[in-house]
Motif scaffolding. Sequence first.
Motif, PDB file in Angstrom:
ATOM      1  N   TYR A 214      61.888  54.672  18.269  1.00 48.64           N
ATOM      2  CA  TYR A 214      60.403  54.209  19.011  1.00 48.64           C
ATOM      3  C   TYR A 214      60.796  53.481  20.055  1.00 48.64           C
TER       4      TYR A 214
ATOM      5  N   SER B 153      63.511  58.041  23.131  1.00 46.36           N
ATOM      6  CA  SER B 153      63.332  57.806  21.805  1.00 46.36           C
ATOM      7  C   SER B 153      64.018  58.947  20.981  1.00 46.36           C
ATOM      8  N   ALA B 154      63.884  60.103  21.314  1.00 46.93           N
ATOM      9  CA  ALA B 154      64.314  61.306  20.511  1.00 46.93           C
ATOM     10  C   ALA B 154      65.865  61.125  20.736  1.00 46.93           C
TER      11      ALA B 154
ATOM     12  N   PHE C 273      65.307  60.706   7.299  1.00 44.53           N
ATOM     13  CA  PHE C 273      64.714  60.844   8.553  1.00 44.53           C
ATOM     14  C   PHE C 273      65.134  59.639   9.378  1.00 44.53           C
TER      15      PHE C 273
ATOM     16  N   LYS D 192      63.111  52.167   3.886  1.00 49.99           N
ATOM     17  CA  LYS D 192      63.536  52.372   5.158  1.00 49.99           C
ATOM     18  C   LYS D 192      64.370  51.111   5.624  1.00 49.99           C
TER      19      LYS D 192
ATOM     20  N   VAL E 239      66.130  64.175  12.820  1.00 51.29           N
ATOM     21  CA  VAL E 239      65.584  63.103  13.737  1.00 51.29           C
ATOM     22  C   VAL E 239      64.226  63.483  14.314  1.00 51.29           C
ATOM     23  N   ALA E 240      63.691  62.468  14.881  1.00 47.88           N
ATOM     24  CA  ALA E 240      62.433  62.578  15.426  1.00 47.88           C
ATOM     25  C   ALA E 240      62.134  61.655  16.535  1.00 47.88           C
ATOM     26  N   GLY E 241      61.632  61.411  17.506  1.00 45.08           N
ATOM     27  CA  GLY E 241      61.625  60.667  18.437  1.00 45.08           C
ATOM     28  C   GLY E 241      59.891  60.431  18.807  1.00 45.08           C
ATOM     29  N   TYR E 242      59.359  59.268  18.616  1.00 45.28           N
ATOM     30  CA  TYR E 242      57.708  59.117  18.812  1.00 45.28           C
ATOM     31  C   TYR E 242      57.390  58.220  20.107  1.00 45.28           C
TER      32      TYR E 242
ATOM     33  N   ALA F  32      67.503  58.420  18.534  1.00 45.10           N
ATOM     34  CA  ALA F  32      67.425  59.032  17.260  1.00 45.10           C
ATOM     35  C   ALA F  32      68.631  59.918  16.873  1.00 45.10           C
TER      36      ALA F  32
ATOM     37  N   GLU G 112      64.260  58.027  13.020  1.00 44.61           N
ATOM     38  CA  GLU G 112      63.218  58.145  13.863  1.00 44.61           C
ATOM     39  C   GLU G 112      62.989  56.884  14.864  1.00 44.61           C
TER      40      GLU G 112
END
Length: 213
Positions: free
Chosen positions: A130, A157-158, A126, A83, A182-185, A161, A128
Amino acid sequence: MKDKPNEWVSVSDLMSGVMAVVMLLLVMSVLQKTWSDVRHKQEMEQGASAQRAKVAEMLSNIKASLNGTANEGLVMLDTNAQKITLRDGVFNRGSACIAGQANQAFATIEENVLKFLNEFSAGQVFIEGYTDNLPVLRPVTNFAAFCTVYDDNFTLSAARAREARKFIVGELPPAMARRVIVAGYGDSQPIPGVPPEDARQRRIEVRFVLPTR
């Protein structure tokens, strides 16, 4: 008077011999399958190792291309996890708008994402987002100024991303672009050993996921 030979003894011996041959063939079949499974596993491991080596080389090339530039400090590599981490400073503060100084970093990543997706037809990328754990004190509603609207860290965060994906996907064909996810954590997955409010928690991670057989 002579005793007649016992035919059943001969049949019994014959059956014993047949059973021995059958058992031998069964053992050989089991050993052959075991050896075949071991070889298959070794070939898969060698193939996976070669794939990881290609990704590691690609990540190293990204880092090398940014060395000595204004973007050098924005990018951190983890070849084991396959990554790239884009550090705080990629986005304007409290915004999903990409900072101008990060353009070169994103352009370099875009080029290598294209190489990765072409090289591994079932691979995925991916992206992502944060954040730190500092709460959003009031909703942000000015989309033109912040490239998003949000009222918590998850939404921010999303959105970051998503904006990173837009830049990285570039002109990729739709079928290929669908493999960039995509993802937001928010602040739910802080970096271990780093205070949750630290600026290092504000980051985008781009993970290269190899296909599994």
